[in-house]
Design a protein around this motif. Structure first.
Motif, PDB file in Angstrom:
ATOM      1  N   ASP A  10      -3.717   6.043  -4.777  1.00 55.14           N
ATOM      2  CA  ASP A  10      -4.105   7.367  -5.272  1.00 55.14           C
ATOM      3  C   ASP A  10      -4.331   7.306  -6.785  1.00 55.14           C
ATOM      4  OD1 ASP A  10      -4.083  10.051  -6.214  1.00 55.14           O
ATOM      5  OD2 ASP A  10      -3.141  10.667  -4.324  1.00 55.14           O
ATOM      6  N   PRO A  11      -5.531   7.681  -7.240  1.00 53.86           N
ATOM      7  CA  PRO A  11      -5.829   7.511  -8.661  1.00 53.86           C
ATOM      8  C   PRO A  11      -5.241   8.601  -9.546  1.00 53.86           C
ATOM      9  CG  PRO A  11      -7.727   8.464  -7.561  1.00 53.86           C
ATOM     10  CD  PRO A  11      -6.689   8.209  -6.485  1.00 53.86           C
ATOM     11  N   ILE A  12      -4.718   9.676  -8.936  1.00 55.62           N
ATOM     12  CA  ILE A  12      -4.242  10.752  -9.818  1.00 55.62           C
ATOM     13  C   ILE A  12      -2.732  10.987  -9.754  1.00 55.62           C
ATOM     14  CG2 ILE A  12      -6.445  11.985 -10.008  1.00 55.62           C
ATOM     15  CD1 ILE A  12      -5.640  13.835  -7.845  1.00 55.62           C
ATOM     16  N   GLU A  13      -2.046  10.354  -8.797  1.00 59.94           N
ATOM     17  CA  GLU A  13      -0.599  10.586  -8.791  1.00 59.94           C
ATOM     18  C   GLU A  13       0.027   9.750  -9.913  1.00 59.94           C
ATOM     19  OE1 GLU A  13       0.980   9.500  -4.939  1.00 59.94           O
ATOM     20  OE2 GLU A  13       1.161   7.400  -5.512  1.00 59.94           O
ATOM     21  N   PRO A  14       1.141  10.228 -10.467  1.00 59.95           N
ATOM     22  CA  PRO A  14       1.748   9.506 -11.592  1.00 59.95           C
ATOM     23  C   PRO A  14       2.069   8.052 -11.210  1.00 59.95           C
ATOM     24  CG  PRO A  14       2.828  11.628 -11.226  1.00 59.95           C
ATOM     25  CD  PRO A  14       1.879  11.429 -10.086  1.00 59.95           C
ATOM     26  N   MET A  15       1.902   7.157 -12.159  1.00 57.62           N
ATOM     27  CA  MET A  15       2.150   5.727 -11.901  1.00 57.62           C
ATOM     28  C   MET A  15       3.617   5.526 -11.515  1.00 57.62           C
ATOM     29  SD  MET A  15       1.245   2.670 -11.605  1.00 57.62           S
ATOM     30  CE  MET A  15      -0.481   3.029 -11.786  1.00 57.62           C
ATOM     31  N   ALA A  16       3.827   4.768 -10.445  1.00 58.64           N
ATOM     32  CA  ALA A  16       5.186   4.463  -9.986  1.00 58.64           C
ATOM     33  C   ALA A  16       5.136   3.165  -9.206  1.00 58.64           C
ATOM     34  CB  ALA A  16       5.706   5.595  -9.103  1.00 58.64           C
ATOM     35  N   PRO A  17       6.264   2.448  -9.119  1.00 57.74           N
ATOM     36  CA  PRO A  17       6.264   1.220  -8.328  1.00 57.74           C
ATOM     37  C   PRO A  17       5.902   1.497  -6.864  1.00 57.74           C
ATOM     38  CG  PRO A  17       8.253   1.394  -9.645  1.00 57.74           C
ATOM     39  CD  PRO A  17       7.549   2.708  -9.764  1.00 57.74           C
ATOM     40  N   TRP A  18       5.353   0.467  -6.208  1.00 61.39           N
ATOM     41  CA  TRP A  18       4.934   0.565  -4.801  1.00 61.39           C
ATOM     42  C   TRP A  18       6.047   1.139  -3.931  1.00 61.39           C
ATOM     43  CZ3 TRP A  18       6.482  -1.739  -0.133  1.00 61.39           C
ATOM     44  CH2 TRP A  18       5.541  -1.720   0.907  1.00 61.39           C
ATOM     45  N   LYS A  19       5.687   2.100  -3.115  1.00 68.14           N
ATOM     46  CA  LYS A  19       6.694   2.642  -2.186  1.00 68.14           C
ATOM     47  C   LYS A  19       6.069   2.797  -0.807  1.00 68.14           C
ATOM     48  CE  LYS A  19       5.991   7.393  -3.969  1.00 68.14           C
ATOM     49  NZ  LYS A  19       5.145   7.204  -5.127  1.00 68.14           N
ATOM     50  N   GLY A  20       5.304   1.797  -0.401  1.00 64.67           N
ATOM     51  CA  GLY A  20       4.701   1.824   0.923  1.00 64.67           C
ATOM     52  C   GLY A  20       3.446   2.666   1.003  1.00 64.67           C
ATOM     53  N   ASN A  21       2.940   3.121  -0.165  1.00 60.89           N
ATOM     54  CA  ASN A  21       1.854   4.099  -0.143  1.00 60.89           C
ATOM     55  C   ASN A  21       0.459   3.485  -0.290  1.00 60.89           C
ATOM     56  OD1 ASN A  21       2.992   3.445  -2.641  1.00 60.89           O
ATOM     57  ND2 ASN A  21       2.198   5.263  -3.638  1.00 60.89           N
ATOM     58  N   PHE A  22       0.333   2.186  -0.383  1.00 64.97           N
ATOM     59  CA  PHE A  22      -0.970   1.511  -0.413  1.00 64.97           C
ATOM     60  C   PHE A  22      -0.742   0.044  -0.075  1.00 64.97           C
ATOM     61  CE2 PHE A  22       0.781   1.473  -4.684  1.00 64.97           C
ATOM     62  CZ  PHE A  22       0.581   0.170  -5.118  1.00 64.97           C
ATOM     63  N   ALA A  23      -1.838  -0.713   0.081  1.00 67.72           N
ATOM     64  CA  ALA A  23      -1.709  -2.128   0.426  1.00 67.72           C
ATOM     65  C   ALA A  23      -1.283  -2.901  -0.824  1.00 67.72           C
ATOM     66  CB  ALA A  23      -3.028  -2.666   0.965  1.00 67.72           C
ATOM     67  N   ASN A  80     -11.848  -9.014   2.593  1.00 66.01           N
ATOM     68  CA  ASN A  80     -12.117  -7.571   2.649  1.00 66.01           C
ATOM     69  C   ASN A  80     -10.819  -6.783   2.563  1.00 66.01           C
ATOM     70  OD1 ASN A  80     -14.414  -5.485   3.426  1.00 66.01           O
ATOM     71  ND2 ASN A  80     -12.560  -4.854   4.495  1.00 66.01           N
ATOM     72  N   GLU A  81     -10.764  -5.904   1.593  1.00 64.33           N
ATOM     73  CA  GLU A  81      -9.589  -5.043   1.392  1.00 64.33           C
ATOM     74  C   GLU A  81      -8.284  -5.813   1.613  1.00 64.33           C
ATOM     75  OE1 GLU A  81      -9.750  -1.202   3.271  1.00 64.33           O
ATOM     76  OE2 GLU A  81     -11.243  -0.505   1.851  1.00 64.33           O
ATOM     77  N   VAL A  82      -8.009  -6.703   0.676  1.00 64.32           N
ATOM     78  CA  VAL A  82      -6.817  -7.551   0.793  1.00 64.32           C
ATOM     79  C   VAL A  82      -5.561  -6.798   0.364  1.00 64.32           C
ATOM     80  CG1 VAL A  82      -8.148  -9.652   0.427  1.00 64.32           C
ATOM     81  CG2 VAL A  82      -7.098  -8.497  -1.547  1.00 64.32           C
ATOM     82  N   GLY A  83      -4.428  -7.441   0.590  1.00 66.50           N
ATOM     83  CA  GLY A  83      -3.125  -6.843   0.291  1.00 66.50           C
ATOM     84  C   GLY A  83      -2.312  -6.833   1.568  1.00 66.50           C
ATOM     85  N   THR A  84      -1.215  -6.102   1.531  1.00 66.66           N
ATOM     86  CA  THR A  84      -0.339  -6.060   2.702  1.00 66.66           C
ATOM     87  C   THR A  84       0.213  -4.653   2.861  1.00 66.66           C
ATOM     88  OG1 THR A  84       0.306  -8.332   2.187  1.00 66.66           O
ATOM     89  CG2 THR A  84       1.686  -7.156   3.766  1.00 66.66           C
ATOM     90  N   TYR A  85       0.169  -4.152   4.087  1.00 64.32           N
ATOM     91  CA  TYR A  85       0.784  -2.856   4.372  1.00 64.32           C
ATOM     92  C   TYR A  85       2.209  -3.062   4.863  1.00 64.32           C
ATOM     93  CZ  TYR A  85      -3.868  -0.775   3.999  1.00 64.32           C
ATOM     94  OH  TYR A  85      -5.089  -0.367   3.536  1.00 64.32           O
ATOM     95  N   GLY A  86       3.096  -2.203   4.417  1.00 63.19           N
ATOM     96  CA  GLY A  86       4.454  -2.180   4.970  1.00 63.19           C
ATOM     97  C   GLY A  86       5.447  -3.085   4.273  1.00 63.19           C
ATOM     98  N   THR A  87       4.980  -4.077   3.561  1.00 61.88           N
ATOM     99  CA  THR A  87       5.866  -5.015   2.863  1.00 61.88           C
ATOM    100  C   THR A  87       5.271  -5.286   1.493  1.00 61.88           C
ATOM    101  OG1 THR A  87       6.482  -6.048   4.944  1.00 61.88           O
ATOM    102  CG2 THR A  87       6.876  -7.333   2.962  1.00 61.88           C
ATOM    103  N   VAL A  88       6.104  -5.273   0.486  1.00 59.33           N
ATOM    104  CA  VAL A  88       5.553  -5.351  -0.874  1.00 59.33           C
ATOM    105  C   VAL A  88       5.059  -6.763  -1.236  1.00 59.33           C
ATOM    106  CG1 VAL A  88       7.793  -5.716  -2.015  1.00 59.33           C
ATOM    107  CG2 VAL A  88       5.938  -4.583  -3.255  1.00 59.33           C
TER     108      VAL A  88
END
Ligand code: DGJ
Length: 552
Positions: A280-293, A193-201
């Motif tokens: 966020d589906p509408i912010e410009p594409m950018a590398p992960w910066k802690g903003n999602f899992a 369920n909702e996999v990924g990691t918060y806080g670390t890329v």
């Protein structure tokens, strides 16, 4: 699927009857036609008018409050967890008594089940793993961050963790096969369920570091293009530059899930999916910066999941951003020829209900507000403050109107006949195109005459229930001039397009009614005179209309 099986599946999807009397019902599966999808249940297209239970309702004693919510929401499908910690409390000792109770009660309630396997990761955490997993870091390693610190999240590179989760999942699927292959009450399974990691890329432990330096697998290269110029092949950093860490982590998690899903499907081949805490589906594409899992099946890495996890049918969005532009963007990003649209979670507050029209109109195989059970818990501000019937009812009214035609709808969606919209936050009119006709939906209208625009803006004399956006409509075009419409709090006006452009036209029939169990249309009345002179004005009570148009 081979060609013959595909053809048979499509024929079935278009209306063949369920299995022979006495034989087991055919296994649920997905079919694809011209980039559109349907879930086939009992050999027929099926629309999941679903709700999801709360996170701790997966115990027999909690179920009465769940069924009450299901009933008030008029849902035909319940999504509910099965936790690793509850089915394998001691290693190798399984207890599926909850699953037995759940399946038996679902049958009594005439509801299908989508079971959510809460294993290694639940919202990225190991909180649903058994104690013998949770507290044995040596055997079941957690990830290390860039500084070498152990973090909360289990590593997707933990071989023992994978083995243990896979073994439990296989036992669970084998049990499901044993108790349910005759009746197929369980129609889909969510893996983790909702996999990924918060806080670390990603994981920075030595094993992960070594894998990170390996070449990107060919299957990933073939599917996932780099967002910015890089090498055509080589290490993750060579190919994907600043996106390498996130993509590598997505690949590691997807590969782990693949092993679990593949082994589970080998024993019992139900459709399987993963769900996603959205970026966020509408912010410009950018590398992960802690903003999602990082590493979850966000829209930007669906291709990596497709490459690494072919036994997962769908990457599905969990919608907790209520803004209409974000909902629309998310639906567009997750609905793909290789990815059926399914929204397994969205907020359960009333402002989300209108999106059911948009989601099912677009041809989704199902949708579910989250937390529709009376467990005395509210996940406000994500969802509703309400915890009783009044929380379920806005969905219940819509599902009640959809339900009699849910099977027909899924078939029409597969044929590409449907479309849908929800009232936007801007509340402006929207137009749907159907060949030689257009349908314009406007909102905050009276049923009679024209409401001054200034009053719409100020809210003066607002029709009841239109104080905030609640409107929506889904349309199926059954023939050149024939439409099925379902909606609420919306005014609809037809227009001529294509060959009808510029021609005078009028309604032939605007029948209010419903389909019966045999799929036959039963009219209750024909809208005419005042009821059709000022557009077709649907109120807060969802209705189904069968409309035929003509030119003269
Ligand atoms: C999304 C998760 O998938 C759900 O299980 C739940 O935790 C909600 N977020 C929040 O209520």
């Amino acid at each position: 699927m081979n060609k013959t099986a595909n053809l048979l599946a499509v024929l079935c999807a278009l209306g063949c009857s369920a299995g022979q009397a006495g034989a087991a019902a055919p296994i649920p599966h997905l079919v694809q036609k011209d980039g559109r999808h349907a879930l086939i249940v009992d050999g027929k297209p099926y629309t999941m008018l679903a709700v999801q239970a709360h996170n701790s309702s997966n115990y027999p004693a909690a179920l009465p409050e769940v069924w009450a919510g299901v009933r008030d929401a008029q849902a035909n499908t319940l999504e509910i967890p099965v936790a690793w910690e509850q089915v394998e409390p001691a290693e190798g000792k399984y207890d599926f008594s909850y699953v037995d109770t759940l399946v038996a009660q679902a049958r009594q309630n005439k509801v299908r089940l989508v079971l959510l396997w809460f294993g290694t990761w639940k919202n990225t955490s190991p909180q649903y793993t058994p104690a013998w997993v949770k507290f044995n870091n040596a055997r079941f390693p957690r990830m290390l961050d860039k500084e070498g610190k152990t973090i909360y999240c289990l590593s997707p590179h933990g071989e023992e963790t994978l083995k243990a989760d896979r073994r439990a999942f296989v036992a669970f699927m084998a049990h499901l096969k044993k108790i349910d292959e005759e009746q197929r009450t369980v129609i889909m399974v969510q893996v983790e369920n909702e996999v990924g990691t918060y806080g670390t890329v990603r994981d920075f432990a030595p094993k992960a570091e070594a894998a990170f330096r390996q070449p990107v697998p060919a299957a990933v290269l073939a599917r996932k293009k780099a967002p910015q110029p890089g090498k055509a092949s080589g290490s993750w950093s060579d190919v994907y530059g600043p996106y390498a860490d996130e993509y590598f982590h997505a690949y590691a998690i997807a590969s782990y899930i693949e092993q679990i899903a593949k082994a589970g499907r080998a024993v019992y081949n139900l459709p399987m999916f993963v769900n996603n805490a959205l970026r966020d589906p509408i912010e410009p594409m950018a590398p992960w910066k802690g903003n999602f899992a990082s590493g979850g099946p966000t829209f930007d890495v669906i291709d990596i999941y497709k490459a690494a996890a072919p036994h997962i049918d769908i990457a599905a969005p969990d919608q907790y951003a209520p803004e209409s532009n974000k909902v629309t963007a998310t639906l567009a990003l997750f609905q793909r020829p290789d990815n059926a649209l399914f929204m397994p979670e969205m907020g359960n507050s009333a402002n989300y209900a209108r999106y059911v029209y948009q989601i099912l109109g677009r041809g989704a195989i199902g949708v579910a507000p989250f937390g529709v059970d009376y467990a005395d818990y509210s996940n406000y501000p994500l969802g509703s403050k309400l915890k009783d019937k009044s929380m379920a009812e806005p969905f219940g009214r819509i599902y009640a109107a959809f339900r009699p035609m849910a099977q027909l709808w899924a078939g029409w969606a597969l044929e590409g006949r449907t479309a849908g919209i929800a009232e936007s936050d801007a509340r402006t009119p929207q137009t749907l195109a159907f060949g030689n006709w257009s349908i314009t939906a406007s909102f905050r209208e009276w049923q009679f005459g024209e409401r001054p625009e200034a009053d719409k803006a100020s809210g003066k004399d607002a029709p009841p229930g239109t104080e905030s956006p609640t409107g929506g409509v889904a349309v199926a075009q059954l023939g050149e001039n024939e439409f099925i419409v379902i909606g609420q709090n919306v005014r609809l006006r037809f227009g001529g397009a294509g060959a009808n452009a510029g021609k005078p036209f009028m309604h032939d029939r605007v029948e209010e009614g419903q389909f019966d169990a045999q799929g036959k249309w039963i009219m209750t009345r024909n809208w005419n005179g005042d009821q059709a002179d000022h557009g077709l004005n649907l109120t807060g009570k969802p209705v189904v209309l069968r409309i035929t148009m003509g030119t003269y």
